[in-house]
Structure formats: structure tokens, C-alpha cells
Design an enzyme around this catalytic site. Structure first.
Site, mmCIF file in Angstrom:
data_model
loop_
_atom_site.group_PDB
_atom_site.id
_atom_site.type_symbol
_atom_site.label_atom_id
_atom_site.label_comp_id
_atom_site.label_asym_id
_atom_site.label_seq_id
_atom_site.Cartn_x
_atom_site.Cartn_y
_atom_site.Cartn_z
ATOM 1 N N CYS A 9 -4.341 -1.364 0.504
ATOM 2 C CA CYS A 9 -3.024 -0.964 0.004
ATOM 3 C C CYS A 9 -2.649 -1.940 -1.112
ATOM 4 O O CYS A 9 -3.528 -2.520 -1.732
ATOM 5 C CB CYS A 9 -1.988 -0.892 1.127
ATOM 6 S SG CYS A 9 -1.519 -2.478 1.861
ATOM 7 N N ASN A 12 -1.480 -5.850 1.129
ATOM 8 C CA ASN A 12 -2.218 -6.130 2.362
ATOM 9 C C ASN A 12 -1.354 -6.772 3.438
ATOM 10 O O ASN A 12 -1.787 -7.632 4.176
ATOM 11 C CB ASN A 12 -3.456 -6.988 2.051
ATOM 12 C CG ASN A 12 -4.441 -7.088 3.206
ATOM 13 O OD1 ASN A 12 -5.015 -8.146 3.433
ATOM 14 N ND2 ASN A 12 -4.668 -6.018 3.942
ATOM 15 N N CYS A 14 1.307 -4.411 4.945
ATOM 16 C CA CYS A 14 1.951 -3.295 5.665
ATOM 17 C C CYS A 14 0.935 -2.228 6.067
ATOM 18 O O CYS A 14 0.459 -2.195 7.193
ATOM 19 C CB CYS A 14 3.046 -2.647 4.815
ATOM 20 S SG CYS A 14 4.435 -3.719 4.397
ATOM 21 N N ARG A 15 0.605 -1.359 5.122
ATOM 22 C CA ARG A 15 -0.208 -0.188 5.433
ATOM 23 C C ARG A 15 -1.657 -0.501 5.772
ATOM 24 O O ARG A 15 -2.200 0.006 6.755
ATOM 25 C CB ARG A 15 -0.150 0.815 4.269
ATOM 26 C CG ARG A 15 1.217 1.423 4.076
ATOM 27 C CD ARG A 15 1.292 2.247 2.817
ATOM 28 N NE ARG A 15 1.360 1.371 1.651
ATOM 29 C CZ ARG A 15 1.391 1.801 0.403
ATOM 30 N NH1 ARG A 15 1.345 3.099 0.141
ATOM 31 N NH2 ARG A 15 1.470 0.950 -0.607
ATOM 32 N N SER A 16 -2.320 -1.306 4.954
ATOM 33 C CA SER A 16 -3.750 -1.535 5.209
ATOM 34 C C SER A 16 -4.014 -2.343 6.479
ATOM 35 O O SER A 16 -4.949 -2.001 7.215
ATOM 36 C CB SER A 16 -4.459 -2.145 3.989
ATOM 37 O OG SER A 16 -3.880 -3.357 3.587
ATOM 38 N N ASP A 127 4.680 3.817 1.126
ATOM 39 C CA ASP A 127 4.864 2.380 1.326
ATOM 40 C C ASP A 127 6.189 2.141 2.053
ATOM 41 O O ASP A 127 7.253 2.446 1.523
ATOM 42 C CB ASP A 127 4.883 1.673 -0.027
ATOM 43 C CG ASP A 127 4.877 0.167 0.084
ATOM 44 O OD1 ASP A 127 5.015 -0.370 1.209
ATOM 45 O OD2 ASP A 127 4.724 -0.489 -0.959
#
Length: 163
Positions: A9, A12, A14-16, A127
Site C-alpha cells: 500500500c 505500510n 494500514c492496508r498492507s 485507504d
């Protein structure tokens, strides 16, 4: 031979890392722990060395996943050792394909939600960083939904290598 997957993401945090932990749990549950290596990174280095966002940690912990994490930036030379690079949105997809040293490396980059049979239209995982906890909860739902299809794809690749 180990099959290597990296989720990417922006920062690095939140999402990933969320996708990394969800997918790692699926890999372990499927019995592929010794055959599949899972990690994550960001396209930018703003948060290098930081832990995951506290809201990411919260939703992962509440759902029963691990959450230990240290943010890092994706480096183009990693393509040589990776089998699959999973982008969390179309901006990451474009960035990663531009970073790829070869056309073969660019082909390794896929959108996470492209593995979700129920996803239609926009395949981005939004995001959640600038929102509240509900955005992180929604992110987790999208990641979990796509992880099943991704796990099946990786299972086929791993079993193909063993044959």
C-alpha cells in the site's frame, strides 16, 4: 521452493499489514506455512520503522489475527525474489509496474480485490487512514473477502511447483 507474496500500500501501516496478517493466517490454516512466505511494504517511506496504525492493530486483534509489524518501503530489487506482488489499489498497481525492472516482473503485480469473485467495478481497497475506525473495519472485510480467492490461486501455484 518457497512461494513469496508481498502486499503493498502507500505507507505500510494500514492496508498492507492488514492484508499480510489476514493472508498469513489463511496460509497457516491451509497448511502452507512452510511453503509460502508473506510480507508487506509501502510505495513510500514516510512510516519506515513504525508499527502498524493503532486502528489496524485494533481491528486485527478484535478479529483474532496477529498484528506485529514494522513498516518498510518496497524496493524494486525485491521483484527478483518475489512470486507475487499484491497492490491494494490501482495507484499502487501503476507505481509497482513502473518500478518493475522487467516486463516479467510487472506481470507479478496484481490487485488484491481481483481475487474476490464478488467484487465488481472499483477494485481498490480504500485507504482508511484519514477516517475513523469504521473505515478500518470495512478494509478488513474487503481484505478477508479477497484473501480466499488469493489463497486458492497461491495454492494452485504451490501445488504446481510440487508436481
Amino acid at each position: 521452493m518457497t512461494y513469496r507474496v508481498c502486499f503493498v500500500c502507500t505507507g505500510n501501516i494500514c492496508r498492507s499489514p492488514m492484508a499480510e496478517h489476514v493472508f498469513r493466517a489463511g496460509v497457516e490454516e491451509a497448511g502452507f506455512g512452510g511453503l509460502v512466505e508473506v510480507d508487506s511494504a509501502g510505495t513510500d517511506g514516510w512510516h519506515e520503522g513504525d508499527g502498524a496504525d493503532p486502528r489496524t492493530v485494533h481491528v486485527l486483534t478484535e478479529a483474532g489475527y496477529g498484528s506485529e509489524h514494522t513498516a518498510r518501503r518496497f524496493h524494486p530489487d525485491w521483484f527478483a525474489r518475489l512470486d507475487l506482488v499484491v497492490a491494494l489499489d490501482s495507484g499502487h498497481l501503476r507505481t509497482l509496474r513502473r518500478l518493475a525492472p522487467t516486463p516479467e516482473d510487472a506481470e507479478k503485480v496484481r490487485l488484491l480485490r481481483s481475487y474476490d469473485a464478488g467484487a465488481h467495478g472499483d477494485l481498490d481497497v480504500p485507504d482508511p487512514y484519514y477516517g475513523d475506525l469504521s473505515g478500518f473495519e470495512e478494509c478488513l472485510k474487503l481484505v478477508e473477502a479477497a484473501s480466499e480467492g488469493l489463497l486458492e490461486s497461491v495454492r494452485e501455484a504451490v501445488e504446481g511447483r510440487e508436481a
